[in-house]
Write an enzyme that holds these catalytic residues in place. Structure first.
Site, PDB file in Angstrom:
ATOM      1  N   ASP A   1       5.740   5.749   8.194  1.00 49.44           N
ATOM      2  CA  ASP A   1       5.536   4.599   7.314  1.00 49.44           C
ATOM      3  C   ASP A   1       4.609   3.560   7.922  1.00 49.44           C
ATOM      4  O   ASP A   1       4.980   2.875   8.877  1.00 49.44           O
ATOM      5  CB  ASP A   1       6.896   3.970   7.001  1.00 49.44           C
ATOM      6  CG  ASP A   1       6.781   2.781   6.078  1.00 49.44           C
ATOM      7  OD1 ASP A   1       5.929   2.820   5.167  1.00 49.44           O
ATOM      8  OD2 ASP A   1       7.532   1.813   6.268  1.00 49.44           O
TER       9      ASP A   1
ATOM     10  N   ASP B   1      -0.378   1.858   2.630  1.00 46.62           N
ATOM     11  CA  ASP B   1       1.031   2.159   2.895  1.00 46.62           C
ATOM     12  C   ASP B   1       1.349   3.618   2.591  1.00 46.62           C
ATOM     13  O   ASP B   1       1.445   4.016   1.430  1.00 46.62           O
ATOM     14  CB  ASP B   1       1.921   1.234   2.069  1.00 46.62           C
ATOM     15  CG  ASP B   1       3.399   1.412   2.375  1.00 46.62           C
ATOM     16  OD1 ASP B   1       3.717   2.067   3.384  1.00 46.62           O
ATOM     17  OD2 ASP B   1       4.235   0.900   1.616  1.00 46.62           O
TER      18      ASP B   1
END
Length: 389
Positions: free
Chosen positions: A89, A277
């Site tokens: 992430d 992201d």
């Protein structure tokens, strides 16, 4: 002088490049939409916010909804290796995995046993992390963290501090992962813990202080090849020639400026902060702009599921994003996603950061179209066309 030269040569020899293969798996969100369970989940989230309205206020991690990830990777921790599946992430900075005292919501998770590792160092400090959806808490520890599965070529990072969770929220209960591996900057990390990849860079383990991400198209089945994270170099096998670099406007997230969004007859030319992201499967932006793009694509908003449905055969043209002096065009194959049962979604959602942080999340549709290069050392983002097979 000879000693200095020898040390320099040894230092160069120890630096390396590592490729971390990942897999694609349908997100919990998409699975719930396909089976008609998503409205009930949304109601649960609304009730949670009503009970604790300040829980999500001003939190640096509130960009994250971990019901929305689709790309997973393997890591190991300790000596001998203990294996875990994590979300890789770029929208957060902490690594955590469950420990043996995590009972509720951890029954299906792999748990780290510190007593079985000869390299574990006890820290004992407590930690808590709150995301936009979900939370975890426990104690900190230190050990060797390795990027990649046991038996594969691994990036090994000794003396890495990470969270050992004694409690995780129900949001994570049925996820296909054990924990989260945050890849953003230390300034975003809870308790100022140095993230594993930043730790690797600080120790001089990588050839270059950067990594690149190539994501394959969404899979037709779970647990198929999903792409590659390359640490220490740009992936020239799966990525084309670099288009350009863009300086970061904030070295917390991988945050930079975008100067426009366009699809068909709709355009918005306001300069805004955006982030790259890997943990978000859609694009997220202001309600009015996302509505305009969706309408131009021929998508219709569904209040019940809070998504935009679109004809699976639609060919609306490219979704164009202006970054610096360059236009990056996302093809429909990357922003129209199959939700099953003959339904497709326009892969964007209305997003409000509440006046703090970025206005847009550039999630997987953008990263599938363009390899993203996270140049940590020079605090900039690079983009190169993805060479999809």
């Amino acid at each position: 002088m000879k000693t200095f030269i020898l040390l320099a040569v040894l230092g160069l020899a120890s630096a390396s490049v590592h490729q971390h293969k990942i897999v694609w798996r349908e997100s919990k969100k998409m699975g719930m939409i396909r089976t008609g369970q998503y409205p009930a989940y949304l109601e649960y989230q609304r009730n949670l916010r009503a009970v604790s309205p300040n829980v999500l206020a001003n939190l640096p991690q509130n960009v994250n909804d971990f019901g929305d990830f689709e790309y997973l990777g393997n890591i190991t921790i300790g000596t001998p290796d203990q294996g875990f599946i994590v979300v890789l992430d770029t929208g957060s900075s902490n690594l955590w995995i469950p420990g043996p005292t995590c009972k509720t919501n951890c029954k299906t998770k792999s748990k780290f046993d510190s007593t079985a590792s000869s390299t574990f160092v006890k820290n004992g400090k407590s930690w808590t992390i709150q995301y936009g959806s979900g939370d975890a808490a426990g104690i900190l520890g230190q050990d060797t963290v390795r990027f990649g599965a046991k038996g594969d070529s691994q990036l090994s990072v000794p003396t890495t501090t990470f969270g050992i969770a004694s409690k995780i929220s129900a949001d994570f209960k049925n996820d296909a992962t054990d924990g989260i591996l945050g890849l953003a900057f230390t300034s975003l990390a809870v308790d100022g813990v140095v993230p594993p990849l930043i730790n690797a860079i600080n120790q001089g383990i990588l050839d270059q202080p950067l990594f690149s991400v190539w994501l394959e198209h969404r899979g037709a089945a779970n647990n198929v090849g999903g792409g590659v994270f390359t640490y220490g170099a740009i992936d020239t096998t799966n990525c084309g020639a670099l288009v350009a670099y863009q300086p970061l406007s904030s070295a917390t997230y991988y945050q930079f400026k975008a100067a426009g969004f366009k699809l068909g007859s709709y355009s918005n030319t306001k300069t805004v902060d955006v982030i790259s992201d890997t943990g978000t499967s859609f694009l997220g932006g202001p309600q009015s702009v996302v509505d305009g793009l969706a309408k131009a694509a021929g998508a219709t908003y569904d209040d019940f599921n809070e998504v935009y449905f679109i004809d699976c055969a639609a060919q609306p043209g490219t979704l164009d994003i202006t970054i610096g002096t360059n236009t990056y065009s996302i093809q429909p194959v990357n922003y129209i996603v199959d939700a099953g049962n003959g339904q497709c979604l326009f892969a964007a959602f209305p997003f409000d950061f509440g006046g703090f942080g970025p206005s847009w999340i550039l999630g997987d549709p953008f990263i599938r179209q363009y390899c993203n290069i996270y140049d940590i050392g020079n605090k900039r983002m690079g983009f190169a066309p993805s060479l999809q097979k």
